[in-house]
Design a protein around this motif. Structure first.
Motif, short mmCIF file in Angstrom:
data_model
loop_
_atom_site.label_atom_id
_atom_site.label_comp_id
_atom_site.label_asym_id
_atom_site.label_seq_id
_atom_site.Cartn_x
_atom_site.Cartn_y
_atom_site.Cartn_z
N LYS A 278 2.42 -0.54 5.23
CA LYS A 278 2.46 0.93 6.36
C LYS A 278 3.78 1.15 6.12
O LYS A 278 4.77 0.50 5.56
N VAL A 279 3.84 2.70 6.59
CA VAL A 279 5.35 3.23 6.15
C VAL A 279 5.16 4.07 7.77
O VAL A 279 4.29 4.54 8.30
N ASN A 280 6.58 4.16 8.02
CA ASN A 280 6.58 5.15 9.16
C ASN A 280 5.96 6.52 9.08
O ASN A 280 6.47 7.32 8.05
N GLY B 200 -4.09 9.42 5.52
CA GLY B 200 -3.55 8.02 5.64
C GLY B 200 -2.84 7.92 6.81
O GLY B 200 -2.36 6.95 7.42
N PHE B 201 -2.70 8.96 7.57
CA PHE B 201 -1.84 8.96 9.14
C PHE B 201 -2.92 8.21 9.90
O PHE B 201 -3.96 8.64 10.07
N ASN C 77 -2.62 3.63 2.84
CA ASN C 77 -3.37 3.99 1.91
C ASN C 77 -4.32 4.96 2.26
O ASN C 77 -5.31 4.79 3.25
N PRO C 78 -4.26 6.32 2.03
CA PRO C 78 -5.32 7.31 2.58
C PRO C 78 -6.49 7.08 2.18
O PRO C 78 -7.63 7.59 2.74
N PHE C 79 -6.96 6.31 1.23
CA PHE C 79 -8.45 6.19 0.55
C PHE C 79 -8.97 4.78 1.27
O PHE C 79 -9.95 4.56 1.08
N ALA C 80 -8.09 4.08 2.11
CA ALA C 80 -8.55 2.97 2.78
C ALA C 80 -9.13 3.27 4.20
O ALA C 80 -8.86 4.20 4.70
N SER C 81 -10.44 2.74 4.47
CA SER C 81 -10.90 3.11 5.91
C SER C 81 -10.41 2.35 6.87
O SER C 81 -9.90 1.21 6.60
N LYS C 82 -10.34 2.84 7.92
CA LYS C 82 -9.55 2.40 9.06
C LYS C 82 -10.35 2.18 10.33
O LYS C 82 -10.98 2.81 10.93
#
Length: 311
Positions: free
Chosen positions: A11-13, A79-80, A110-115
């Motif tokens: 993760k990134v800020n 990705g946010f 990762n914007p393509f990862a489901s959350k």
């Protein structure tokens, strides 16, 4: 079955990434617009649109670059995500678990990862009133309150289908298993443990039983206690009369023991202080009178003796 354990995710800020993406989006829009304006003025001729950068770039390349930057920025927005206190976000990329974010805040990954969000807060499960047979075969009604918390987000998400339904079913199963190991009540509480006689030990046993069943789902049982315990309606009246009879017998036993002690103390004090000399017959009469007075349910009525016993 493959056991999946929770691991930290990349993760990134989110605020830092947001600033970068906004800068790229502004630059991409400006570059595309500037290139389109140049193409409209001199179609097919190379022009300088790099005054801002000091480089020679054709209008066609500028438009391509701007479109590419915009195409990169738009999908990156997904990705946010935010994480609230006592919450976890599970990331899955192309069907593969890639980690969990537990730290509260605004993040980018990762914007393509489901959350998938999972609550880590402490929650209660209040079971229904279950009708089971105790260790003596008597039908009883029993219920419990279970305090639980998710401690491994990966296990609760991937090792069981629906972890809340799993908790409900396993809790009721553990309550039934506990109930058939102990009687509802026991004649001698010191020698035979019972559901009503040792509530703290029953609570500990129920908690251990639940923890062993729910560990596979990444659940920690913080506390488990019986919330309802009673005989089934069909035998409740009979068992109530039995309890009342037992209470009456215990009370009578205590009254008799106390009365005998009082009579013995009275005879000893009369003898020690030499208040009166009593033969065996008078002692028997005195003992009889004292026991009648002390153990009677009603107030004793005095009888005045107008003559001597030995006339």
């Amino acid at each position: 079955m493959e056991q999946i354990r929770e691991v930290p995710a990349f993760k990134v800020n989110g605020f830092a990434v947001l600033i970068i993406l906004l800068a790229l989006a502004i630059f991409g829009v400006w570059e595309a617009w500037h290139s389109i304006q140049g193409l409209a003025e001199v179609l097919g001729r190379s022009i300088r649109v790099g005054d801002f950068f000091g480089d020679d770039i054709t209008a066609e390349l500028g438009a391509t670059l701007g479109a590419t930057l915009i195409a990169v920025v738009i999908p990156s927005v997904s990705g946010f995500f935010t994480v609230e206190p006592n919450q976890a976000v599970v990331l899955v990329f192309l069907g593969r678990y890639v980690g969990t974010v537990r730290e509260a805040g605004f993040w980018w990954s990762n914007p393509f990862a489901s959350k998938r969000k999972i609550s880590l807060r402490v929650r209660n499960f209040n079971s229904k009133q279950l009708k089971v047979n105790d260790a003596q075969g008597s039908p009883i009604e029993i219920g419990a309150v279970v305090v639980w918390q998710v401690v491994d987000s990966a296990k609760c998400q991937f090792d069981v289908d629906d972890y809340e339904e799993f908790i409900a079913i396993q809790s009721e199963t553990a309550i039934r298993a506990l109930a058939i190991r102990y009687p509802y009540d026991a004649p001698d509480e010191s020698s035979i443990p019972s559901l009503r006689g040792i509530p703290d030990e029953i609570a500990n046993a129920l908690q251990k039983e639940l923890q062993s069943r729910l560990e596979v789902a990444g659940i920690e049982v913080l506390e488990a206690r019986l919330s309802h315990l009673a005989y089934a309606p069909e035998i409740a009246q009979v068992m109530l009369r039995r309890q009342q009879a037992k209470a009456i017998i215990d009370a009578r036993r205590q009254i008799v023991e106390s009365a005998v002690g009082m009579v013995d103390e009275a005879l000893k004090r009369l003898s020690q202080q030499q208040i009166v000399e009593l033969d065996e017959e008078r002692k028997a009469a005195m003992i009889n009178n004292l026991l009648v007075i002390l153990t009677s349910d009603q107030n004793a009525q005095p009888v005045i003796n107008t003559g001597s016993l030995y006339t």
